[in-house]
Design an enzyme around this catalytic site. Sequence first.
Site, PDB file in Angstrom:
ATOM      1  N   LYS A 127       0.852  -1.183   0.000  1.00 27.71           N
ATOM      2  CA  LYS A 127       0.000   0.000   0.000  1.00 27.71           C
ATOM      3  C   LYS A 127       0.891   1.237   0.000  1.00 27.71           C
ATOM      4  CE  LYS A 127      -3.987   1.884   2.610  1.00 27.71           C
ATOM      5  NZ  LYS A 127      -4.867   1.675   3.781  1.00 27.71           N
ATOM      6  N   SER A 157      -9.828  -0.756   7.076  1.00 27.03           N
ATOM      7  CA  SER A 157      -9.228  -0.538   5.759  1.00 27.03           C
ATOM      8  C   SER A 157      -8.491  -1.731   5.168  1.00 27.03           C
ATOM      9  CB  SER A 157      -8.281   0.664   5.801  1.00 27.03           C
ATOM     10  OG  SER A 157      -9.024   1.854   5.695  1.00 27.03           O
ATOM     11  N   SER A 164      -9.751   1.510   2.786  1.00 28.27           N
ATOM     12  CA  SER A 164      -8.857   2.261   1.922  1.00 28.27           C
ATOM     13  C   SER A 164      -7.772   1.433   1.239  1.00 28.27           C
ATOM     14  CB  SER A 164      -8.173   3.361   2.740  1.00 28.27           C
ATOM     15  OG  SER A 164      -7.306   2.797   3.710  1.00 28.27           O
TER      16      SER A 164
END
Lengths: 93, 502, 486
Positions: C77, C176, C152
Site C-alpha cells: 500500500k 481498511s 482504503s
Amino acid sequence: MISREEVEHIARLSRLRFEEDELERLQHGLSAILDYVKTLGELDLDGLEPTAHAVDLKNVLRADEPGVCLSQAAAVANGPVVEAGQFVVPRIG
Amino acid sequence: MSGGMPPRSSMPGAGDGASGEWEVVIGLEIHVQLSTNTKMFCSCPVTFGEEPNTMVCPVCLGHPGTLPVANERAVEYATRIALALGCRIAEHTVFHRKNYFYPDLPKSYQISQFDLPLGLGGRLDVELDDGSLFPVGVTRVHMEEDAGKLVHAGGATGRIHGADYSLVDFNRGGTPLVEVVSEPDMRTPEQARAYLTQLKGLLEHLGVSDVNMEEGSLRCDANVSVRRPGAPLGVKTELKNMNSFRYVQRGLEAEIERQISALEDGETIVQATVHFDPVTGSITTLRSKEEAHDYRYFPEPDLVPIEIDEAYVERVRASVPELPAARRQRFVADYGLPAGDAGILAANRPLGDYFERVAELSGDARLSANWVTGDLSAHLNSTGVGVHESAVTPEALAGLLALLGDGTLSSKLAKDVFQVMLETGRDARAIVDERGLGQISDVVELEGIIAAIVEANPGPTEEFRQGREKVLSFFVGQVMKQTKGQANPKLLNELLRKHLAG
Amino acid sequence: MEVFSLTARACRDLLGSGEASATELVDLYLDQVERVDDRVGAFLLVDREGALAQAAAVDAKPRAERLPWEGVPIALKDLLCVEGMETTCASRILKGYRPPYDATVVAKLRAAGLVLLGKLNMDEFAMGSSTENSSVQLTHNPWDLERVPGGSSGGSAACVAAAEAPWSLGSDTGGSIRQPASLCGVVGMKPTYGAVSRYGLIAFASSLDQIGPLTRDVSDAAALLDIIAGKDPMDSTSVGLPAPIALPTRTDLTGLRFGVIREFLGEACEPGVRRVFDGAVAAIHAAGGVCDELQLPSVEKGLAAYYIIAPAEASSNLARFDGVRFGHRSEGASDLIDMYSRTRSEGFGEEVKRRIMIGTYVLSSGYYDAYYTQAQKTRTLIADDFRRAFGQVDYLISPTSPTVAFRIGERTQDPLAMYLSDLCTIPANLAGLPAISIPAGLSDGLPVGLQIVGPHFSEQGLLEAAYAVEQGLGLSDLPPIAEAAR
Ligand SMILES: [Mg+2]
Ligand SMILES: [Zn+2]
C-alpha cells in the site's frame, strides 16, 4: 448547525482555503457529520476514564545514545525550495 | 503555593505613575535546553553551531511515518530540575500535542505537556542584593521539544518584518527543553532578574544545561501587567525571547512604563506579545492582528504515559547535588564561616567542593575559606581557569596551610609559596625546602643573631632600655634583613625584648 | 505455472524445489500486472527494474543459503515508506516524495528476502472505504469492474484478488484491510494494536492504525504476519507478539465458542450478506464449534466515536504537509500563511479536507470535552464490552461489511452512507483487538467476508480458528479476471 463563521474559523486554523460554493457545502456536510457523532451524548459515560490507547503501555523510553544523521543533501532532498542547505519559506510577516 | 506577598522593594519610576502608585505583577516562563547527548524524541546529537541541517534525521524533520521515542536522560534531568525546585513529581505524566503552524515547527505540532506535567507546585527562594529572601512560586515544570531556527533573508533589517524570505535549519529542532513556569509573584524587574539569575545558578549547579542565554540554551519570556494596589489583575502582555539578564530587566522596565503611561492616558492594555529592542530601548507589539491561538491540545497518541514511582524519585533525588541555599546555610552552621564567604562558596559547586576538601584536610575551615575565596579565587578569576583545572589541588593547598599553621611559613611567605605552587604545580613543602624558605623558629639560632645585633648597636639598645618602645622595630628590621625575612615574627619579638631588657 | 492459483506459499515451494527462479516469478507477476492492471488499477507504481534486480540477487544465491520466503514477491500500500521510492498516499500533496528511510515493516520484508513489486492504490491518506478518494486513479473490483474494491487498502485487496501479486500489505484504521478484503474475496488481517510497528506507516489516526497482510488464504496471512510483527524501538506503542506465528493447522473447532454480534445483523446488513454469513455459521457448527448470539450494545456507537477520534488525530498528523520540507508547494504565494493555505487546499482532496475540518473542530477550544473526551470514554465502554464478551466466548463473529461491493460513484455524494461501510470493523480498532476477514462465499457473484475478532494478542489462536473455518467452507472461487488470465 455549524455556522458559516465557525466553518471559516476552522478553515483558518487548519490552513485550508475554500471557495464560496465549497464553504456552503462544507457547512452542511460538517453539520450532518457532527450531528451524527453527537449521538454519543446519549450514552451514559459518567465515571468512565477516557482511553487514549487500546493497549496499556507505559514508560517506553530510549537510551540517550546518538544515532546516525542524514547528510545535508539527503535532509533537504525533498524540499520544494532549498537554498544553502536550508528550506526556504516565503515572507512570514 | 506561592509563598504569599513578597516584600515590595523600592524601584523609583517603574511602580509609580503621575496618578499615584501602581503595582506591577510579573511571572516568568523559562525555557531550558537540556545538555543531553541526544534530542528529546530522536537519536540526533544535541549540538550548537554545526552546518545547517546536518544534525537531523527523518524523525526531527517531521517526515511522514516517523514516530517519537522519549529520551530517558531528558526525563531524568527534568525530574532533577523539578525536584530541585521543590515540585511534586506527577505519578502519571503525559505528553500532549500543541498544534500550530510555523515553519520552524516540522510536524506543525510541538510535543509538549499540558494538564499532566511532570512537576507541579514548587518554589524558589530568591535572595535579593540586600540579602533578604523572597519566595517565588513555581507553577509547573514540564518537558517539551525545541523548534528549529529561522534566518531571515533579504530586506533591510535582517529581521522577520521586512524580510523577503526565511531559511529554516532544523539542527536545533527536537532539542529537549524544560519549561519552568513561575507564579506571578514578582513585583519589580529587579526581582525578576534576581529570580532568573538564581534559577540559572541552580540549573548550572544541577549539571543539566549549559544555561547560556546568548546561545539560547536559557530563554526567558515574561508576563507582565500593572494594577492599582489591591485591584484585580490587569491585562497582561508577554515579553518574548529576551536573550540576556540585562535585557530582561530593561525590557520589563520599558514595558511597565509603557503600560502605566497608557493606562494613565485612559487607554486600555491589549493582550499581546511584545518585543523589546535593546538598541532603541523601545517596545513593539507583535501579532496583535493575528487571531488568538487555539492550540488544540490532545494526548500525543504516538507516545505512552510515563509513570513515576517513589523509587525513581528517590534515585533522582539522590543524584541532585546539595542546593546552593542549603549549602550556604550548612557552611555557616557547620564551619562557622562568615555569610559572605559561605555565599561565594555555595554559589559555585566545584569551588564549594574544593573548599570542603581543603577544610577537611587542614582542619581549619575559616582559614581554608579565606584562601579559597581569596588567593585561589583571585587567581582563577584572572586566568579564567576552572577550579577543577587548578594547578594547586586541595591536598596541596592543605599542605601549605599546615606549614602556615605550624609556623614554618609566615602569611607573607605562604602567599609567595602559593604563587610558586600555582606556577609549578609542586607542593609547598618541596618549595620551602628547596628555597630554604622555612621560617626561622629555632630559638638558639635566632638568639645568636639577636645577640650579635644587640652587641653591634649599643646606642639603640640604650634607648630601648630607657623606654623608647619604637626602637624595637629597628631591631626587628635588622634581624629580618639578616634572615631574609624568615624569622618567626612572634618568636623574634619575644626574644628581642628578653635580650634588650638585658 | 498458472499465476491465478499461486499463493505465497506455493511461490515459496516453487522456489524451494527449484521449479521456478525468483526472476521467473517476478516476470510472471509483472506479466499479470501488464495484462490486467489497466482494468483493475491496483498499482500506482511498478518497480520493474528494482524487482528484477532483487530477484536476480536471490537467484545468484545457492538455494540452501536462502531464507524461507526469499524471492517471493509482494506489493505495498502506498503509505508505507520505502527509501528512495516514491510514496504518495495517493495524494497530490506527496507527489514526488521519496522517503529518506524504510518503514520498519519494509526493512523486515527486505531482511526476509521478499521482492518489492511496487506500490498500490488507496484512498488518499487512507481516508475512505472505496479507494475512490485516490487523487490518482480508480481501482476496480476484480469481481466486477463496475464496482469498488473497498478501501482504503483497495489496491492491496484488488491486486491479490486479480493475482497481480501473491500477497500484499495494507493498513487498517477502521476496517481498511478487512473491508476491501471482504469486498474482493481475499483474506485480510488487522493485528492487535502494537503487534506490528507503525514506524514508516504514514499516519492517518495514530491510536488506531495497524499494518497487516492481505493474502489468498489464512496460511499466507499467518506467514506474512510472522514476518512483519515484532516490537520496534522506533515505535513507542509497539509490543510485538508473545511468540512467533506458526502456520495454522487446526481443522476442528471442537471446544471453541463463537459469539455472533447481534448488533451487526440489523437492518444495515444486506439479505445476501446475511445468507452467506449464516452459511459460515453452519460451517462453524459442522466443524464442532459453538455459535451463540450475544449483544455488545456499545459497538453501535463505535462509528460515532471513530468519526471524532480518527479525524482529530488526522487533523494533527496531516498538519506537517505544509509545503516546507517535502511534497507539493503552491507557486506564487504572497506570504507564508498564503503559501500554507494554497498548498494544502491544492494538495489535499475533498474527503481529506473534510476530515481535517472535523478533526480541527472537535479539538478546538470549547468543543474538546463534548466531542473528544466523550469519544475516548466511549472507547473505554466498547473495550469493556469486548472484555466482558471474551469472558463468555473465545471469538466474536460478524459479517465484515454489511454489504457487498457497491457500484463506483454510488456513495461518493453521501459521506455518512460511505462511513457505514465500516460499521462492523471499527470497534476492533477502537479496542485494539486483532481481527481477520476471510472469504465466506458469494452473494450474486460478489464476495462476502466473515470477520472473526479475538482478544488482544490472540493472533495465533485467531489464525487457527480462521484456518479451520476456511477449510470447512472449502471455497475456491476466483474472480473472472484472474480466471481469464488462465
Ligand atoms: Mg513552551
Ligand atoms: Zn533527529
